[in-house]
Design a protein around this motif. Structure first.
Motif, PDB file in Angstrom:
ATOM      1  N   LEU A   5      40.162  46.698  46.429  1.00  0.00           N
ATOM      2  CA  LEU A   5      38.739  46.684  46.084  1.00  0.00           C
ATOM      3  C   LEU A   5      37.959  45.744  46.994  1.00  0.00           C
ATOM      4  CD1 LEU A   5      38.836  46.755  42.193  1.00  0.00           C
ATOM      5  CD2 LEU A   5      37.950  48.520  43.712  1.00  0.00           C
ATOM      6  N   PHE A  49      37.510  47.529  50.240  1.00  0.00           N
ATOM      7  CA  PHE A  49      36.592  48.647  50.107  1.00  0.00           C
ATOM      8  C   PHE A  49      35.142  48.177  50.047  1.00  0.00           C
ATOM      9  CE2 PHE A  49      34.282  51.785  47.559  1.00  0.00           C
ATOM     10  CZ  PHE A  49      34.535  52.932  48.297  1.00  0.00           C
ATOM     11  N   TYR A  50      34.897  47.106  49.303  1.00  0.00           N
ATOM     12  CA  TYR A  50      33.536  46.611  49.125  1.00  0.00           C
ATOM     13  C   TYR A  50      33.159  45.499  50.097  1.00  0.00           C
ATOM     14  CZ  TYR A  50      33.140  49.343  44.877  1.00  0.00           C
ATOM     15  OH  TYR A  50      33.078  50.366  43.984  1.00  0.00           O
ATOM     16  N   LEU A  65      45.470  45.986  43.745  1.00  0.00           N
ATOM     17  CA  LEU A  65      44.188  46.593  43.373  1.00  0.00           C
ATOM     18  C   LEU A  65      43.022  45.701  43.775  1.00  0.00           C
ATOM     19  CD1 LEU A  65      44.627  48.383  40.012  1.00  0.00           C
ATOM     20  CD2 LEU A  65      42.821  48.885  41.602  1.00  0.00           C
TER      21      LEU A  65
END
Length: 78
Positions: free
Chosen positions: A59, A62-63, A55
């Motif tokens: 993340l 993604f960011y 996770l």
């Protein structure tokens, strides 16, 4: 058509592996005692650790563009 084949294949695999997880009536109390013991919380956290790592990596990916733009942009105080 291919999605339906893959979905059927996965569903059949899940149905075939389901009964292997059940314990018989004689063994069930020993299985429960082996799972729900004093180390239950530690074992659960250790089991969920890879999920947390995946996770966090997801993340981060993604960011990443947003973080990169924020870190490389000139400060308003300059």
């Amino acid at each position: 058509m291919m999605k339906r084949v893959v979905a059927t294949w996965l569903a059949s695999l899940l149905l075939l592996t389901g009964p292997a997880a059940w314990a018989c009536q004689v063994c069930r109390p020993r299985v429960h005692a082996g799972i729900h013991n004093a180390e239950y919380t530690a074992n659960l956290l250790l089991l969920l650790l890879p999920v947390a790592v995946v996770l966090l990596v997801g993340l981060g990916l993604f960011y990443a563009p947003t973080l990169k733009a924020r870190l490389t942009s000139p400060s308003a105080h300059d």
